[in-house]
Write an enzyme that holds these catalytic residues in place. Sequence first.
Site, PDB file in Angstrom:
ATOM      1  N   ASP A  96       0.834  -1.173   0.052  1.00  0.00           N
ATOM      2  CA  ASP A  96       0.189  -0.055  -0.044  1.00  0.00           C
ATOM      3  C   ASP A  96       0.885   1.334   0.152  1.00  0.00           C
ATOM      4  O   ASP A  96       0.474   2.245   0.101  1.00  0.00           O
ATOM      5  CB  ASP A  96      -0.839   0.167   1.234  1.00  0.00           C
ATOM      6  CG  ASP A  96      -1.919  -0.687   0.831  1.00  0.00           C
ATOM      7  OD1 ASP A  96      -2.466  -1.071  -0.028  1.00  0.00           O
ATOM      8  OD2 ASP A  96      -3.149  -0.756   1.773  1.00  0.00           O
ATOM      9  N   ASP A 137      -6.287  -7.059  14.114  1.00  0.00           N
ATOM     10  CA  ASP A 137      -6.028  -8.395  14.545  1.00  0.00           C
ATOM     11  C   ASP A 137      -6.711  -9.035  15.660  1.00  0.00           C
ATOM     12  O   ASP A 137      -7.333  -9.904  15.813  1.00  0.00           O
ATOM     13  CB  ASP A 137      -4.636  -8.697  14.769  1.00  0.00           C
ATOM     14  CG  ASP A 137      -3.765  -7.825  15.543  1.00  0.00           C
ATOM     15  OD1 ASP A 137      -4.510  -6.730  16.023  1.00  0.00           O
ATOM     16  OD2 ASP A 137      -2.673  -7.610  15.861  1.00  0.00           O
ATOM     17  N   ASP A 171       3.824  -8.813   9.540  1.00  0.00           N
ATOM     18  CA  ASP A 171       3.853  -7.429   9.392  1.00  0.00           C
ATOM     19  C   ASP A 171       5.383  -7.068   8.526  1.00  0.00           C
ATOM     20  O   ASP A 171       6.203  -8.048   8.990  1.00  0.00           O
ATOM     21  CB  ASP A 171       3.848  -6.650  10.627  1.00  0.00           C
ATOM     22  CG  ASP A 171       2.469  -6.280  11.114  1.00  0.00           C
ATOM     23  OD1 ASP A 171       1.440  -6.722  10.393  1.00  0.00           O
ATOM     24  OD2 ASP A 171       2.298  -5.907  12.181  1.00  0.00           O
TER      25      ASP A 171
END
Length: 362
Positions: free
Chosen positions: A83, A233, A142
């Site tokens: 992104d 999450d 991540d």
Amino acid sequence: MILVEKVFAGIVSLVVKIFSLKPEKRYRWEPMRPDLETGNLAYPMVLIQIPMYNEKEVYKLSIGAACCLDWPSDRMIIQVLDDSTDLTVKDLVKLECENWKSKGVNITYEVRNNRQGYKAGALKEGMKHDYVQECDYVAIFDADFQPESDFLMRTIPFLVYNPDIALVQARWKFVNADECMMTRIQEMSLNYHFKIEQEAGSSTFAFFGFNGVWRIKAIDNAGGWKDRTTVEDMDLAVRAGLEGWKFVYVGDVHVKSELPSTFKAYRNQQHRWSCGPANLLKKMAMEIMKNEKVSIWKKFHMLYSFFFLGKIVIQTATFIFYCVVIPVSVLVPEVEIPQWGVVYIPTLITVCIILGTPRVHF
């Protein structure tokens, strides 16, 4: 309340350690091996998702770690969800993916036309691709996370042989813990969270609120990713827990991570970790209370221990006590704090926390 909670979690963790109640003993676990007839088809298809946003410093490490996982290359799909708004970073990430693809790694580079939903939106969009239908499990890392090479080999069997388990999580290991005093203090706090709190939550109620390796069926069953809070999450974990799914914490498996080393980065992280859970509790409190699929004790654990005490009371009480009450007691002689309140209880709580990092050096 805080002291009682810390002592309870410590006792549970101690019992687990004394009696060697490792997850492999509480659940069925067998090593994954190729079949003589079907070969690598004995391994389930696994999707690896790596959401990224302008990660110029760490993109090579995270992608490289995922590509080096010990798992048959034809039974794994690595999905980089970029992104990034920085076009230079975008080109670098795309080039890195192409380099690994040229080496035979099954890796895809996915971008969106917008950043709607941020990380949750990227993960949700990533699950819509046709090739994801082939996968049974998804591991989420991540951009600053680097799993050990045997991560899948040690975690996937829990999901394969235990159909009631939705999530398997490993322990974070911090690569920059010795960078400064702030990172060392963070290491102590997070080591306690994983070695004591996560262990206790996994052993007693089979519930906690972080990412790891998910059963895709459980994600779908819980309603998929939602972007209504900054803790997507935790949101998914709570909804999956309310559906009756179990979570397992495997402390012997490590995933390298990086701690914020500047005050600005630390402040932003703590703001997200503090406000996100409070906002999620506001949205889900009634849903948790009305749920009929889990026991009243698990609902109590979610509402009281996990949310109210763990995410709200501790932060609020700490701020008020150290930043308001103690300074006022120094400036205003009429305000007195009992010695047990200012010395003994804070000391006991601190001792409970530092037990998670017994060999830390300042």
